[in-house]
Design a protein around this motif. Sequence first.
Motif, PDB file in Angstrom:
ATOM      1  N   GLY A   1      78.697  15.063 -17.548  1.00  0.00           N
ATOM      2  CA  GLY A   1      78.897  15.823 -18.778  1.00  0.00           C
ATOM      3  C   GLY A   1      78.169  17.152 -18.782  1.00  0.00           C
ATOM      4  O   GLY A   1      78.148  17.852 -19.796  1.00  0.00           O
ATOM      5  N   ASN A   2      77.574  17.518 -17.652  1.00  0.00           N
ATOM      6  CA  ASN A   2      76.828  18.776 -17.554  1.00  0.00           C
ATOM      7  C   ASN A   2      77.507  19.717 -16.573  1.00  0.00           C
ATOM      8  O   ASN A   2      77.849  19.313 -15.447  1.00  0.00           O
ATOM      9  CB  ASN A   2      75.393  18.524 -17.078  1.00  0.00           C
ATOM     10  N   HIS A   3      77.696  20.947 -16.990  1.00  0.00           N
ATOM     11  CA  HIS A   3      78.291  21.955 -16.113  1.00  0.00           C
ATOM     12  C   HIS A   3      77.166  22.745 -15.460  1.00  0.00           C
ATOM     13  O   HIS A   3      76.648  23.705 -16.020  1.00  0.00           O
ATOM     14  CB  HIS A   3      79.208  22.894 -16.908  1.00  0.00           C
ATOM     15  N   ILE A   4      76.750  22.306 -14.310  1.00  0.00           N
ATOM     16  CA  ILE A   4      75.652  22.958 -13.602  1.00  0.00           C
ATOM     17  C   ILE A   4      75.894  22.823 -12.105  1.00  0.00           C
ATOM     18  O   ILE A   4      76.488  21.842 -11.641  1.00  0.00           O
ATOM     19  CB  ILE A   4      74.291  22.347 -13.994  1.00  0.00           C
ATOM     20  N   GLY A   5      75.482  23.833 -11.370  1.00  0.00           N
ATOM     21  CA  GLY A   5      75.683  23.802  -9.929  1.00  0.00           C
ATOM     22  C   GLY A   5      74.457  23.300  -9.193  1.00  0.00           C
ATOM     23  O   GLY A   5      73.382  23.103  -9.775  1.00  0.00           O
ATOM     24  N   ILE A   6      74.617  23.073  -7.905  1.00  0.00           N
ATOM     25  CA  ILE A   6      73.511  22.677  -7.037  1.00  0.00           C
ATOM     26  C   ILE A   6      73.446  23.681  -5.899  1.00  0.00           C
ATOM     27  O   ILE A   6      74.447  23.927  -5.219  1.00  0.00           O
ATOM     28  CB  ILE A   6      73.711  21.259  -6.470  1.00  0.00           C
ATOM     29  N   LYS A   7      72.291  24.283  -5.724  1.00  0.00           N
ATOM     30  CA  LYS A   7      72.094  25.222  -4.625  1.00  0.00           C
ATOM     31  C   LYS A   7      71.092  24.637  -3.649  1.00  0.00           C
ATOM     32  O   LYS A   7      70.028  24.166  -4.047  1.00  0.00           O
ATOM     33  CB  LYS A   7      71.598  26.579  -5.136  1.00  0.00           C
ATOM     34  N   PHE A   8      71.460  24.667  -2.376  1.00  0.00           N
ATOM     35  CA  PHE A   8      70.564  24.194  -1.321  1.00  0.00           C
ATOM     36  C   PHE A   8      69.866  25.380  -0.673  1.00  0.00           C
ATOM     37  O   PHE A   8      70.511  26.374  -0.324  1.00  0.00           O
ATOM     38  CB  PHE A   8      71.353  23.430  -0.249  1.00  0.00           C
ATOM     39  N   ILE A   9      68.551  25.267  -0.528  1.00  0.00           N
ATOM     40  CA  ILE A   9      67.784  26.267   0.207  1.00  0.00           C
ATOM     41  C   ILE A   9      67.000  25.558   1.298  1.00  0.00           C
ATOM     42  O   ILE A   9      66.827  24.336   1.276  1.00  0.00           O
ATOM     43  CB  ILE A   9      66.840  27.063  -0.719  1.00  0.00           C
ATOM     44  N   ASP A  10      66.542  26.328   2.261  1.00  0.00           N
ATOM     45  CA  ASP A  10      65.840  25.730   3.398  1.00  0.00           C
ATOM     46  C   ASP A  10      64.442  25.268   2.989  1.00  0.00           C
ATOM     47  O   ASP A  10      63.690  26.012   2.340  1.00  0.00           O
ATOM     48  CB  ASP A  10      65.744  26.744   4.536  1.00  0.00           C
ATOM     49  N   LEU A  11      64.093  24.053   3.365  1.00  0.00           N
ATOM     50  CA  LEU A  11      62.820  23.466   2.971  1.00  0.00           C
ATOM     51  C   LEU A  11      61.628  24.246   3.520  1.00  0.00           C
ATOM     52  O   LEU A  11      60.636  24.464   2.822  1.00  0.00           O
ATOM     53  CB  LEU A  11      62.756  22.009   3.432  1.00  0.00           C
ATOM     54  N   LYS A  12      61.722  24.702   4.758  1.00  0.00           N
ATOM     55  CA  LYS A  12      60.601  25.457   5.332  1.00  0.00           C
ATOM     56  C   LYS A  12      60.445  26.804   4.620  1.00  0.00           C
ATOM     57  O   LYS A  12      59.324  27.238   4.333  1.00  0.00           O
ATOM     58  CB  LYS A  12      60.808  25.681   6.825  1.00  0.00           C
ATOM     59  N   ASP A  13      61.571  27.464   4.322  1.00  0.00           N
ATOM     60  CA  ASP A  13      61.498  28.734   3.595  1.00  0.00           C
ATOM     61  C   ASP A  13      60.810  28.535   2.242  1.00  0.00           C
ATOM     62  O   ASP A  13      59.989  29.344   1.820  1.00  0.00           O
ATOM     63  CB  ASP A  13      62.903  29.306   3.360  1.00  0.00           C
ATOM     64  N   TYR A  14      61.173  27.430   1.560  1.00  0.00           N
ATOM     65  CA  TYR A  14      60.584  27.139   0.261  1.00  0.00           C
ATOM     66  C   TYR A  14      59.100  26.816   0.389  1.00  0.00           C
ATOM     67  O   TYR A  14      58.264  27.340  -0.358  1.00  0.00           O
ATOM     68  CB  TYR A  14      61.327  25.968  -0.390  1.00  0.00           C
ATOM     69  N   SER A  15      58.739  25.975   1.359  1.00  0.00           N
ATOM     70  CA  SER A  15      57.339  25.607   1.552  1.00  0.00           C
ATOM     71  C   SER A  15      56.492  26.822   1.907  1.00  0.00           C
ATOM     72  O   SER A  15      55.341  26.941   1.479  1.00  0.00           O
ATOM     73  CB  SER A  15      57.211  24.556   2.659  1.00  0.00           C
ATOM     74  N   ASP A  16      57.070  27.741   2.682  1.00  0.00           N
ATOM     75  CA  ASP A  16      56.324  28.924   3.107  1.00  0.00           C
ATOM     76  C   ASP A  16      55.993  29.860   1.950  1.00  0.00           C
ATOM     77  O   ASP A  16      55.085  30.691   2.067  1.00  0.00           O
ATOM     78  CB  ASP A  16      57.110  29.693   4.176  1.00  0.00           C
ATOM     79  N   LEU A  17      56.710  29.735   0.826  1.00  0.00           N
ATOM     80  CA  LEU A  17      56.392  30.555  -0.341  1.00  0.00           C
ATOM     81  C   LEU A  17      55.033  30.180  -0.925  1.00  0.00           C
ATOM     82  O   LEU A  17      54.361  30.995  -1.548  1.00  0.00           O
ATOM     83  CB  LEU A  17      57.470  30.394  -1.420  1.00  0.00           C
ATOM     84  N   ASN A  18      54.653  28.897  -0.760  1.00  0.00           N
ATOM     85  CA  ASN A  18      53.345  28.401  -1.214  1.00  0.00           C
ATOM     86  C   ASN A  18      53.084  28.756  -2.672  1.00  0.00           C
ATOM     87  O   ASN A  18      52.025  29.283  -3.030  1.00  0.00           O
ATOM     88  CB  ASN A  18      52.236  28.967  -0.322  1.00  0.00           C
ATOM     89  N   LEU A  19      54.061  28.433  -3.515  1.00  0.00           N
ATOM     90  CA  LEU A  19      53.964  28.777  -4.925  1.00  0.00           C
ATOM     91  C   LEU A  19      53.296  27.689  -5.747  1.00  0.00           C
ATOM     92  O   LEU A  19      53.074  26.569  -5.294  1.00  0.00           O
ATOM     93  CB  LEU A  19      55.358  29.066  -5.484  1.00  0.00           C
ATOM     94  N   PHE A  20      53.022  28.012  -6.976  1.00  0.00           N
ATOM     95  CA  PHE A  20      52.443  27.139  -8.005  1.00  0.00           C
ATOM     96  C   PHE A  20      53.084  25.753  -8.001  1.00  0.00           C
ATOM     97  O   PHE A  20      54.288  25.620  -8.089  1.00  0.00           O
ATOM     98  CB  PHE A  20      52.700  27.828  -9.343  1.00  0.00           C
ATOM     99  N   GLY A  21      52.280  24.702  -7.845  1.00  0.00           N
ATOM    100  CA  GLY A  21      52.797  23.338  -7.926  1.00  0.00           C
ATOM    101  C   GLY A  21      52.991  22.728  -6.553  1.00  0.00           C
ATOM    102  O   GLY A  21      52.974  23.413  -5.527  1.00  0.00           O
ATOM    103  N   THR A  22      53.197  21.433  -6.531  1.00  0.00           N
ATOM    104  CA  THR A  22      53.370  20.691  -5.284  1.00  0.00           C
ATOM    105  C   THR A  22      54.794  20.213  -5.157  1.00  0.00           C
ATOM    106  O   THR A  22      55.369  19.691  -6.093  1.00  0.00           O
ATOM    107  CB  THR A  22      52.426  19.464  -5.252  1.00  0.00           C
ATOM    108  N   ALA A  23      55.370  20.376  -3.983  1.00  0.00           N
ATOM    109  CA  ALA A  23      56.737  19.902  -3.744  1.00  0.00           C
ATOM    110  C   ALA A  23      56.782  18.390  -3.837  1.00  0.00           C
ATOM    111  O   ALA A  23      55.918  17.693  -3.319  1.00  0.00           O
ATOM    112  CB  ALA A  23      57.215  20.356  -2.365  1.00  0.00           C
ATOM    113  N   GLN A  24      57.805  17.866  -4.522  1.00  0.00           N
ATOM    114  CA  GLN A  24      57.991  16.423  -4.634  1.00  0.00           C
ATOM    115  C   GLN A  24      59.358  16.074  -4.055  1.00  0.00           C
ATOM    116  O   GLN A  24      60.367  16.581  -4.508  1.00  0.00           O
ATOM    117  CB  GLN A  24      57.947  15.986  -6.098  1.00  0.00           C
ATOM    118  N   GLY A  25      59.365  15.247  -3.041  1.00  0.00           N
ATOM    119  CA  GLY A  25      60.656  14.893  -2.472  1.00  0.00           C
ATOM    120  C   GLY A  25      60.529  13.790  -1.459  1.00  0.00           C
ATOM    121  O   GLY A  25      59.440  13.274  -1.203  1.00  0.00           O
ATOM    122  N   LYS A  26      61.641  13.434  -0.876  1.00  0.00           N
ATOM    123  CA  LYS A  26      61.673  12.330   0.068  1.00  0.00           C
ATOM    124  C   LYS A  26      61.400  12.831   1.479  1.00  0.00           C
ATOM    125  O   LYS A  26      62.091  13.710   1.978  1.00  0.00           O
ATOM    126  CB  LYS A  26      63.032  11.639   0.009  1.00  0.00           C
TER     127      LYS A  26
END
Length: 255
Positions: free
Chosen positions: A70-95
């Motif tokens: 019931g939600n109109h929203i997309g999903i965008k995939f980005i590279d995990l290493k690129d995201y981790s390398d940003l080292n931004l506020f907060g801790t990544a949570q995932g499998k």
Amino acid sequence: MTPIGRNDTCPCGSGKKFKKCHMGKETELTLDSIGDFTDEMSNMITSLPAVAHGRSREIVDSLDIQGLTGNHIGIKFIDLKDYSDLNLFGTAQGKASRGNSGGVFINLYKTLKTDPDNIYLAISHDIDDSTLIHELAHVLDYLGGSKLMPGTVEPLSLEMEIPTDHLEHPEEFGHWLDYLKNQFDIQLDADDTVIHFLYENGCLITGKAIDDKNEFIIKSKSEQIFRFLSKNSQKINERIKELPGYIGSREPKEE
């Protein structure tokens, strides 16, 4: 960002201890403190190039997300290493996200300011099908299930002294994991096979009980999970011993 201790002052500014304020209500805390995550920081994530690792685009393009949730929203995939390398506020949570391998459901409040139309999943180039649908099950569960965002239940887990995993994968998550498994004919890994087995046998905690912080129901269901895993440890071990991620018998050890 250093993890918040139970007796630390709550980051919301109330002056109360975390355990007496936003502990177990991290989504509210995130909303309250969204100003700490700037437009520039958000843009650093949403500007990362889209990727199509593994079967990510194939599976998402086959999903009618609006029809399912019931939600109109997309999903965008980005590279995990690129995201981790940003080292931004907060801790990544995932499998299986350690070592830049696996998948991460990125907290919505990190991307909301610059791209409110998409949910972002950071995935590694070698992501396997089971990990992929695990993260997608979290997305569907968030949009059309328990509404639980991954990575927000640890304080409640500590407060009630039950495993985080019992809260992180509610009954509604199990429904979507089962749906994706069957829809795309995917062999689950050892961990997801255990979660699926618990779902099939009605052992998972409902999102409502978690949202209500119903201590009686949550603790009762958690104890049921322990008993069920102990009683069926041999059967479960036979199911998972040849699967990726197998680390030995999953018979639980109660503390």
